[in-house]
Design an enzyme around this catalytic site. Structure first.
Site, PDB file in Angstrom:
ATOM      1  N   HIS A 167       0.696  -1.462   0.078  1.00 47.68           N
ATOM      2  CA  HIS A 167       0.066  -0.014   0.227  1.00 47.68           C
ATOM      3  C   HIS A 167       0.642   1.160   0.170  1.00 47.68           C
ATOM      4  CE1 HIS A 167       0.251   1.329   4.291  1.00 47.68           C
ATOM      5  NE2 HIS A 167       0.020   0.152   4.823  1.00 47.68           N
ATOM      6  N   GLU A 185      -5.196   1.605   2.542  1.00 48.07           N
ATOM      7  CA  GLU A 185      -5.352   0.625   2.782  1.00 48.07           C
ATOM      8  C   GLU A 185      -5.008   0.905   4.658  1.00 48.07           C
ATOM      9  OE1 GLU A 185      -2.727  -2.401   6.073  1.00 48.07           O
ATOM     10  OE2 GLU A 185      -2.901   0.032   5.442  1.00 48.07           O
ATOM     11  N   ASP A 245       4.241  -5.750   3.624  1.00 48.23           N
ATOM     12  CA  ASP A 245       4.158  -4.220   5.140  1.00 48.23           C
ATOM     13  C   ASP A 245       4.820  -4.111   6.065  1.00 48.23           C
ATOM     14  OD1 ASP A 245       1.999  -2.281   6.350  1.00 48.23           O
ATOM     15  OD2 ASP A 245       0.045  -2.999   4.821  1.00 48.23           O
TER      16      ASP A 245
HETATM   17 CO    CO Z   1      -0.356   1.394   8.803  1.00 43.98          CO
HETATM   18 ZN    ZN Z   2       0.877  -0.554   6.842  1.00 40.46          ZN
END
Ligand code: CO
Ligand code: ZN
Length: 342
Positions: free
Chosen positions: A74, A204, A227
């Site tokens: 993201h 996100e 992530d």
């Molecule tokens: Co975050």
């Molecule tokens: Zn994140």
């Protein structure tokens, strides 16, 4: 297939600095999208932006023994949205994503229209921890009429990138460090049988929204989220088996999804084969784009490659330089060979 080349260390750090210093709270990703696009356009075979604003870059075509893989990082970040400007020009706001009032105090913000401001707080009774409704943004305006921002305007934290040597600090390591991993992997990916879609997803931080439509559109056979994740290596931190500098983390679960065990095994095999240090991640609370990919259409085997990050969702998020380099090597290794899950 388009050319490939590995980013040098200084190129990688410059890329990361550019990404973290570009503002892009959820729903306001056009600037960061343009920045990512400028850094991938010469290395992707095909690039598109979908209706929600996800940037989707394909590299390679599916050949015998290959799979269609979606890698999702993201590109949005947490931020603030103005709800009201009072007669004296002070602005009130709602959070965009998980904002903690404590980490707002004394902070500086940058609006998408270029306006800057600082976060102030009302007088607090006793030792009360402030809540977001006690905070306001002071843009230097002297009245409501004079204010350069109004209802619906959006800002993010403003902090310069900080290179501490082994550790690197910035306001939006969540998740620009993963965007840097994806960009570097897209650059480095050699000729291989897989068709890889690198998705730089939107929204996100407000509930994994962009990855939902991107996953439906790409229709992958394998999903891999990128992530950050929490660490347990600071004074009196909550117990967590991830530390900075001990390698990228292979996610087993978080509160949004349970990684497919075959994907977890595939990631461990590749890390061992390449002699890359790795850590197993069990995250108590938090979610990633992995949820959207796993649950799209009839379901997709999905995992997540995480980077340990201290002080997540503060204006000073810290990662480790070697974890970054190792995450890129692991991802390129995973994507550049026929993928066998068992
Ligand atoms: Co975050
Ligand atoms: Zn994140």
């Amino acid at each position: 297939m388009k050319k490939n080349r590995q980013l040098a260390q200084d190129e990688l750090l410059n890329l990361l600095k550019t990404l973290v210093e570009t503002p892009g709270p959820s729903g306001s990703e056009s600037t960061i999208r343009a920045t990512v696009l400028a850094n991938i356009k010469d290395f992707a075979d095909e690039i598109q932006t979908d209706a929600l604003g996800n940037l989707i870059a394909r590299k390679g075509t599916r050949k015998e023994g290959g799979k269609r893989v979606m890698v999702s990082a993201h590109m949005d970040e947490i931020g603030l949205m103005i709800t009201h400007v009072d007669d004296n020009g002070f602005a009130r706001f709602l959070p965009i994503g998980g904002i903690n009032a404590l980490t707002c105090l004394g902070g500086r913000v940058l609006f998408m229209n270029g306006t800057r401001g600082v976060i102030g707080v009302e007088r607090l009774e006793g030792t009360n921890i402030p809540t977001l409704d006690k905070l306001f943004i002071d843009t230097g305006a002297t009245s409501r009429e004079d204010s350069k921002i109004g209802v619906g305007d959006v800002c993010g934290f403003e902090r310069p990138f900080l290179d501490l040597g082994q550790r690197l600090v910035a306001k939006s390591m969540d998740n620009r460090v993963s965007a840097a991993v994806a960009i570097a992997a897209l650059h480095a990916l050699p000729e291989n049988p897989n068709e890889v879609y690198f998705v730089f997803s939107v929204q996100e931080e407000v509930g994994i929204r962009g990855a939902i439509t991107a996953a439906y559109g790409v229709d992958p056979e394998i999903g891999m989220a990128l992530d950050v994740t929490r660490t347990g290596d600071t004074p009196k931190s909550a117990k967590m088996e991830v530390s900075l500098g001990k390698g990228p983390a292979i996610k087993v679960r978080d509160s949004s999804f349970i990684a497919d065990p075959r994907i977890v095994e595939w990631m461990i095999r590749e890390a061992k084969a390449q002699n890359i240090p790795y850590q197993m991640e069990v995250l108590e609370a938090g979610g990633t784009d992995g949820r959207a990919m796993q649950l799209t259409r009839a379901g997709v085997p999905t995992g997540c490659l995480s980077l340990g990050c201290r002080y997540i969702h503060s204006p000073s998020e810290m990662i480790d330089r070697s974890d970054l380099v190792n995450a890129i090597a692991l991802l390129v290794g995973l994507l550049s060979k026929p993928i066998i899950l068992d």
